[in-house]
Design a protein around this motif. Structure first.
Motif, short mmCIF file in Angstrom:
data_model
loop_
_atom_site.label_atom_id
_atom_site.label_comp_id
_atom_site.label_asym_id
_atom_site.label_seq_id
_atom_site.Cartn_x
_atom_site.Cartn_y
_atom_site.Cartn_z
N ASP A 276 0.25 -1.15 0.28
CA ASP A 276 0.22 -0.08 0.19
C ASP A 276 0.85 1.66 -0.05
N SER A 277 0.16 2.63 0.22
CA SER A 277 0.97 4.14 -0.25
C SER A 277 2.36 3.42 1.32
N LEU A 278 1.62 3.15 1.99
CA LEU A 278 3.04 3.43 3.50
C LEU A 278 3.46 2.22 3.35
N THR A 279 3.97 1.37 2.79
CA THR A 279 4.62 0.30 2.49
C THR A 279 5.33 0.50 1.24
N HIS A 280 4.59 1.36 -0.03
CA HIS A 280 5.26 2.01 -0.96
C HIS A 280 6.05 2.93 -0.33
N VAL A 281 6.76 3.82 0.54
CA VAL A 281 7.08 4.79 0.66
C VAL A 281 8.01 4.36 1.56
#
Lengths: 300, 76
Positions: free
Chosen positions: B35-40
């Motif tokens: 997700d967006s947090l894991t992507h960062v």
């Protein structure tokens, strides 16, 4: 009443699948409020941006959220915010009109797409807006996209708003949204540094997420104290250990924000500190957004 | 070590899955938990592994592992 919400979700699912979980989480928290904000805020944005409203605002939201998470990751590694002065932020963000417009549209949807800001928005409406006196005169400092003040005007017919922001992008977007919302006759926007505002005191002051952008945060609360009429209420929010490319004032504890407010003679009547449901792995900082409802001490 | 092999190691570490196989076409839809947090988190680990620093616009716009590998090779 779910057209904009459903369309938004479909767009996120198709174009930004990594962001879907976070958006669905916010909708699960309070579906009625989420869908209500989608109709209201995307409705206004559609009147300004036309058919491109959802792609434009959602793409900007995804970029903004990604930037925030990246900044938080760098903050975790470095132990300090990246920039230390307004001048650095001006060169990195504020100087370019296109960057600023994208930034503001990106922030616009965070009021309900970020689950913790959906909580904050509910606090704003139920504990502050709902209690405004009839025909209140509101002053808003640094409205940014203008959404907070416009929601207050929308919910409370008869209120008037005077708003001041240093950014020409902010003034343009806020004015366009006020027009789209049918509120242009009750909302006046002026390009001015919030710390230099000279105005007759208002029944209420709104100032969201400005303090962390300032080199001298104490001056902001002196201004708020001066602009708040006796018996009035101020809604002020700020970021705590929450990085962003243009955050320069690193506040670490809720008490720091309360003490800043108390110094010139304000008193916190209510506070709410909210945080995202998930953080970066093994994070030492919990990014929080804190809101305070303030009164002048002698009238608290 | 070739970029793609190093990148696979980073993915396996971030997603805590030693069997994870990624290809150039792999996107978030193919990996559970991306997700967006894991992507960062992934981007920050890639920065550390490869000694790079991404611009924020680059981070948000990446859609596939192939795009990420190409960006790494561009910046190295």
């Amino acid at each position: 009443m779910t057209d904009h919400a459903d369309t938004l979700l479909a767009y996120v699912r198709a174009h930004h699948p990594r962001s879907l979980a976070g958006v669905e989480e916010a909708r699960r928290l309070d579906r009625a409020r989420f869908d209500g904000y989608a109709e209201l805020l995307l409705g206004w944005a559609t009147r300004v941006l036309g058919d491109q409203a959802i792609p434009r605002t959602v793409d900007a939201f995804v970029r903004f959220s990604s930037d925030v998470n990246l900044a938080q990751g760098r903050y975790e590694a470095d132990g300090a915010y990246e920039h230390k002065s307004y001048r650095e932020c001006y060169e990195a963000v504020y100087a370019d009109r296109e960057t600023m417009d994208d930034y503001l549209w990106g922030v616009y949807l965070t009021n309900f797409l970020w689950v913790h800001h959906l909580e904050l928005s509910a606090f704003f409406e139920t504990r502050f807006v709902a209690r405004l006196p009839e025909r209140a005169r509101l002053i808003e400092l640094a409205p940014g996209h203008g959404g907070w003040g416009l929601v207050a005007l929308h919910r409370r017919p008869g209120t008037q708003l005077e708003a001041f922001d240093i950014s020409p992008s902010s003034i343009a977007i806020a004015r366009s949204l006020a027009g789209a919302a049918g509120l242009a006759d009750r909302a006046r926007y002026e390009e001015r540094d919030a710390l230099a505002v000279e105005a007759a005191p208002g029944d209420a002051v709104i100032c969201n997420f400005l303090v962390e952008h300032l080199e001298e945060p104490a001056r902001l609360f002196e201004v708020i104290h001066r602009l708040l009429a006796p018996g009035g209420r101020a809604f002020v929010s700020g970021a705590l250990t929450a990085a962003q490319v243009d955050h320069i004032c690193e506040l670490r504890r809720e008490s720091e924000l309360v003490l800043l407010a108390e110094e010139p003679g304000l008193r916190a009547l209510e506070t709410l500190s909210v945080h995202p449901q998930r953080t970066l792995p093994r994070a030492r900082f919990l990014p929080r957004s804190m809101a305070m409802i303030l009164a002048r001490r002698e009238h608290a | 070590m070739p970029t793609f092999d190093e990148l696979t190691a980073v993915f396996r570490d971030v997603f805590d899955d030693d069997e994870l196989v990624v290809t150039r076409e792999t996107t978030a839809a193919d990996v559970e938990g991306w997700d967006s947090l894991t992507h960062v988190t992934l981007m920050l680990r890639v920065e550390k592994r490869f000694g790079l620093r991404f611009k924020s616009a680059q981070v948000a716009s990446l859609k596939s592992v192939g795009e990420l590998a190409d960006l790494i090779d561009q910046l190295r």
